[in-house]
Design an enzyme around this catalytic site. Structure first.
Site, PDB file in Angstrom:
ATOM      1  N   LEU A 139      -1.332  -1.114  -8.865  1.00 31.25           N
ATOM      2  CA  LEU A 139      -1.961  -1.971  -9.841  1.00 31.25           C
ATOM      3  C   LEU A 139      -1.613  -3.465  -9.781  1.00 31.25           C
ATOM      4  O   LEU A 139      -0.555  -3.688  -9.297  1.00 31.25           O
ATOM      5  CB  LEU A 139      -1.460  -1.884 -11.230  1.00 31.25           C
ATOM      6  CG  LEU A 139      -1.896  -0.664 -11.927  1.00 31.25           C
ATOM      7  CD1 LEU A 139      -1.358  -0.718 -13.537  1.00 31.25           C
ATOM      8  CD2 LEU A 139      -3.630  -0.414 -11.969  1.00 31.25           C
ATOM      9  N   TYR A 234       6.947 -16.960  -4.253  1.00 29.04           N
ATOM     10  CA  TYR A 234       6.558 -15.326  -4.317  1.00 29.04           C
ATOM     11  C   TYR A 234       7.923 -14.489  -4.704  1.00 29.04           C
ATOM     12  O   TYR A 234       8.107 -14.345  -5.518  1.00 29.04           O
ATOM     13  CB  TYR A 234       5.782 -14.743  -2.975  1.00 29.04           C
ATOM     14  CG  TYR A 234       5.352 -13.505  -3.262  1.00 29.04           C
ATOM     15  CD1 TYR A 234       3.882 -13.348  -3.818  1.00 29.04           C
ATOM     16  CD2 TYR A 234       6.068 -12.463  -3.360  1.00 29.04           C
ATOM     17  CE1 TYR A 234       3.499 -12.225  -4.106  1.00 29.04           C
ATOM     18  CE2 TYR A 234       5.594 -11.189  -3.746  1.00 29.04           C
ATOM     19  CZ  TYR A 234       4.279 -11.151  -4.028  1.00 29.04           C
ATOM     20  OH  TYR A 234       3.652  -9.693  -4.472  1.00 29.04           O
TER      21      TYR A 234
HETATM   22  P1  NAD Z   1      -6.572  -5.487  -6.197  1.00 30.49           P
HETATM   23  O1  NAD Z   1      -6.438  -6.791  -7.029  1.00 30.49           O
HETATM   24  O2  NAD Z   1      -7.313  -5.668  -5.063  1.00 30.49           O
HETATM   25  O3  NAD Z   1      -6.226  -4.174  -6.829  1.00 30.49           O
HETATM   26  C1  NAD Z   1      -5.820  -3.895  -8.131  1.00 30.49           C
HETATM   27  C2  NAD Z   1      -6.135  -2.670  -8.679  1.00 30.49           C
HETATM   28  O4  NAD Z   1      -5.733  -2.251  -9.819  1.00 30.49           O
HETATM   29  C3  NAD Z   1      -7.876  -2.500  -8.881  1.00 30.49           C
HETATM   30  O5  NAD Z   1      -8.384  -1.130  -8.599  1.00 30.49           O
HETATM   31  C4  NAD Z   1      -7.842  -2.606 -10.256  1.00 30.49           C
HETATM   32  O6  NAD Z   1      -9.093  -2.174 -10.901  1.00 30.49           O
HETATM   33  C5  NAD Z   1      -6.813  -1.954 -10.879  1.00 30.49           C
HETATM   34  N1  NAD Z   1      -6.341  -2.430 -12.200  1.00 30.49           N
HETATM   35  C6  NAD Z   1      -6.070  -3.785 -12.505  1.00 30.49           C
HETATM   36  N2  NAD Z   1      -5.787  -3.879 -13.942  1.00 30.49           N
HETATM   37  C7  NAD Z   1      -5.667  -2.543 -14.368  1.00 30.49           C
HETATM   38  C8  NAD Z   1      -5.540  -1.816 -15.573  1.00 30.49           C
HETATM   39  N3  NAD Z   1      -5.023  -2.444 -16.766  1.00 30.49           N
HETATM   40  N4  NAD Z   1      -5.621  -0.430 -15.605  1.00 30.49           N
HETATM   41  C9  NAD Z   1      -6.382   0.345 -14.337  1.00 30.49           C
HETATM   42  N5  NAD Z   1      -6.569  -0.302 -13.509  1.00 30.49           N
HETATM   43  C10 NAD Z   1      -6.262  -1.652 -13.069  1.00 30.49           C
HETATM   44  O7  NAD Z   1      -4.920  -5.770  -5.763  1.00 30.49           O
HETATM   45  P2  NAD Z   1      -3.894  -5.558  -4.408  1.00 30.49           P
HETATM   46  O8  NAD Z   1      -3.905  -6.889  -3.814  1.00 30.49           O
HETATM   47  O9  NAD Z   1      -4.727  -4.361  -3.649  1.00 30.49           O
HETATM   48  O10 NAD Z   1      -2.608  -5.266  -4.993  1.00 30.49           O
HETATM   49  C11 NAD Z   1      -2.171  -3.925  -5.189  1.00 30.49           C
HETATM   50  C12 NAD Z   1      -0.678  -3.843  -5.078  1.00 30.49           C
HETATM   51  O11 NAD Z   1      -0.361  -4.375  -3.579  1.00 30.49           O
HETATM   52  C13 NAD Z   1       0.056  -4.931  -5.819  1.00 30.49           C
HETATM   53  O12 NAD Z   1       1.338  -4.117  -6.417  1.00 30.49           O
HETATM   54  C14 NAD Z   1       0.313  -6.013  -5.172  1.00 30.49           C
HETATM   55  O13 NAD Z   1       1.508  -6.597  -5.335  1.00 30.49           O
HETATM   56  C15 NAD Z   1       0.650  -5.391  -3.618  1.00 30.49           C
HETATM   57  N6  NAD Z   1       0.619  -6.057  -2.549  1.00 30.49           N
HETATM   58  C16 NAD Z   1      -0.537  -7.096  -2.336  1.00 30.49           C
HETATM   59  C17 NAD Z   1      -0.572  -7.802  -1.143  1.00 30.49           C
HETATM   60  C18 NAD Z   1      -1.753  -8.706  -0.959  1.00 30.49           C
HETATM   61  O14 NAD Z   1      -1.294  -9.736  -0.207  1.00 30.49           O
HETATM   62  N7  NAD Z   1      -2.862  -8.589  -1.692  1.00 30.49           N
HETATM   63  C19 NAD Z   1       0.324  -7.764  -0.100  1.00 30.49           C
HETATM   64  C20 NAD Z   1       1.391  -6.832  -0.367  1.00 30.49           C
HETATM   65  C21 NAD Z   1       1.507  -5.861  -1.483  1.00 30.49           C
END
Ligand code: NAD
Length: 396
Positions: A139, A234
């Site tokens: 999420l 961050y």
């Molecule tokens: P993203 O925004 O692409 O995906 C978020 C997902 O969460 C989507 O499927 C969305 O529909 C869902 N979502 C959001 N709120 C919701 C709710 N209330 N109920 C149900 N679903 C909900 O995000 P992402 O970048 O893929 O991030 C996912 C994880 O990976 C996070 O924990 C983030 O910190 C981590 N992360 C991201 C990065 C980056 O650079 N993007 C790097 C390392 C780790």
């Protein structure tokens, strides 16, 4: 409707159904090209399954391990006048490709933080799958509403002094300076409530209580650490505090579920353009410099390459490969000395005149547009198409 991108700073208000489908197809093609993994999970719940790392996880579980998947997401369908969100179209495409290949895939759209969504998911698991053997928690949410109606909003601020540094103005593609303010204690707590591990732990407890999760199951949440350059915003910022809570939660899950041998892991992934990371100040400039360096060095990866590698070379090894702190690391290429030395050098020298040379601004924007299904080869962007696309498992 002929769908065109309508970009507002770090958001795109439209999404292209065919482009999103092609995006999903390409990720599936990457995974199937690698061949089936041995000893992978077979019944997987992905919370946050529609975009970014969660979507890549769902694709890897299904097409790389042959798993049945239940995906939870928070997306908007089209009403015929506006397009749906990209995550909606991605999920429609994923389910279609999954069923064409004989994989079970259902999705639930709504608030993953709520008790109702947990109950609904458990009902589907019990009826269709029996029990899950893997739970991915991916999420990225701006806010969380509790059972009593209280809403917490996450903020992207420092926890020390205010921090000023170079940034990329996404409206003009020019260098600018951004100051990130210091969070109050309440803001830190609220960010931990939203992006920390409490809800992840609630999900695992709910699944265990309902007998909807296998013994020996694993659950993985995602994090980012990054280089010192971005620490104030961050790692040392409000989001970093939430991630610290996530690490502790992984240990709490493993400890509390010892009798069932359910293990909690956090995988630290690379920084990539996703709908969430685009919103973090300073990070887009860091990402575009990092893209430039890593593409030149030939070790650049996107979400699908990262997650496939996480499954194949870390998680499914016996025992799972972790660092001294117990974290799975696939941010190793990004944080390697060669990459970071070159990023630091570019960061120090980047100015208005050499920005295009030192930063992969085009690559940043290509990734950004592609997230919404635009700028994808082979898609006819002049086509007049129906933007109402049903998700097979969701009744509207
Ligand atoms: P993203 O925004 O692409 O995906 C978020 C997902 O969460 C989507 O499927 C969305 O529909 C869902 N979502 C959001 N709120 C919701 C709710 N209330 N109920 C149900 N679903 C909900 O995000 P992402 O970048 O893929 O991030 C996912 C994880 O990976 C996070 O924990 C983030 O910190 C981590 N992360 C991201 C990065 C980056 O650079 N993007 C790097 C390392 C780790």
């Amino acid at each position: 409707m002929v769908v065109k991108p309508r970009v507002r700073e770090y958001m795109c208000l439209t999404a292209h159904p065919e482009g999103c489908k092609e995006n999903v197809r390409k990720q599936i093609e990457y995974v199937t090209g690698k061949g089936m993994m041995k000893d992978g999970p077979k019944k997987v719940l992905v919370i946050g399954a529609s975009t970014g790392y969660g979507l890549a996880s769902r694709i890897t579980a299904a097409f790389g391990c042959g798993a049945d998947t239940l995906g939870i997401m928070f997306e908007r369908p089209s009403n015929g006048r506006k397009t749906a969100t990209a995550g909606w179209y991605n999920t429609a495409a994923f389910e279609t490709f999954a069923s064409q290949n004989g994989y079970y895939a259902k999705s639930l759209n709504g608030d993953a933080f709520s008790k109702e969504m947990k109950e609904k998911a458990i009902q589907v698991i019990k009826e269709d799958l029996g029990k899950v053997d893997m739970v991915i928690y991916s999420l990225a949410a701006p806010r969380r509403t509790m059972e009593d109606g209280t809403t917490y909003s996450s903020v992207l601020k420092t926890t020390g002094e205010t921090f000023t540094n170079k940034s990329l103005d996404l409206r003009t593609n020019k260098l600018s300076e951004k100051t990130v303010e210091t969070a109050t204690e309440e803001e830190v707590e609220a960010t931990v409530k939203v992006m920390g591990g409490e809800d992840w732990n609630d999900w695992i407890h709910a699944l265990v209580e309902a007998d909807a999760i296998e013994d020996h199951a694993v659950t993985i949440a995602y994090s980012y650490i990054g280089p010192e350059l971005t620490y104030p915003i961050y790692y040392g910022g409000t989001i970093g505090q939430a991630k610290q809570h996530l690490y502790k939660t992984a240990d709490v899950i493993t400890e509390e579920m010892k009798a069932k041998d359910i293990k909690g892991f956090v995988s630290v992934n690379k920084a990539l353009v996703t709908q969430s990371s685009a919103a973090i100040p300073i990070v887009p400039l860091y990402i575009s410099i990092m893209y430039k360096v890593m593409k030149e060095m030939g070790n650049h990866e996107g979400c699908i390459e990262q997650i496939y590698r996480m499954f194949h070379e870390r998680l499914l090894e016996d025992p799972t490969i972790v660092d001294a702190q117990g974290l799975i690391r696939v941010d190793d290429y990004e944080l390697s000395e060669e990459v970071q030395d070159r990023i630091k050098e570019s960061w120090e020298t980047v100015n208005e005149d050499n920005l295009e040379e030192l930063a992969d601004i085009d690559g940043y924007w290509d990734d950004f547009y592609q997230m919404f299904g635009f700028r994808i080869d082979g898609v006819d962007y002049e086509e007049d198409l129906d933007v109402v696309v049903p998700i097979p498992s969701i009744e509207e």
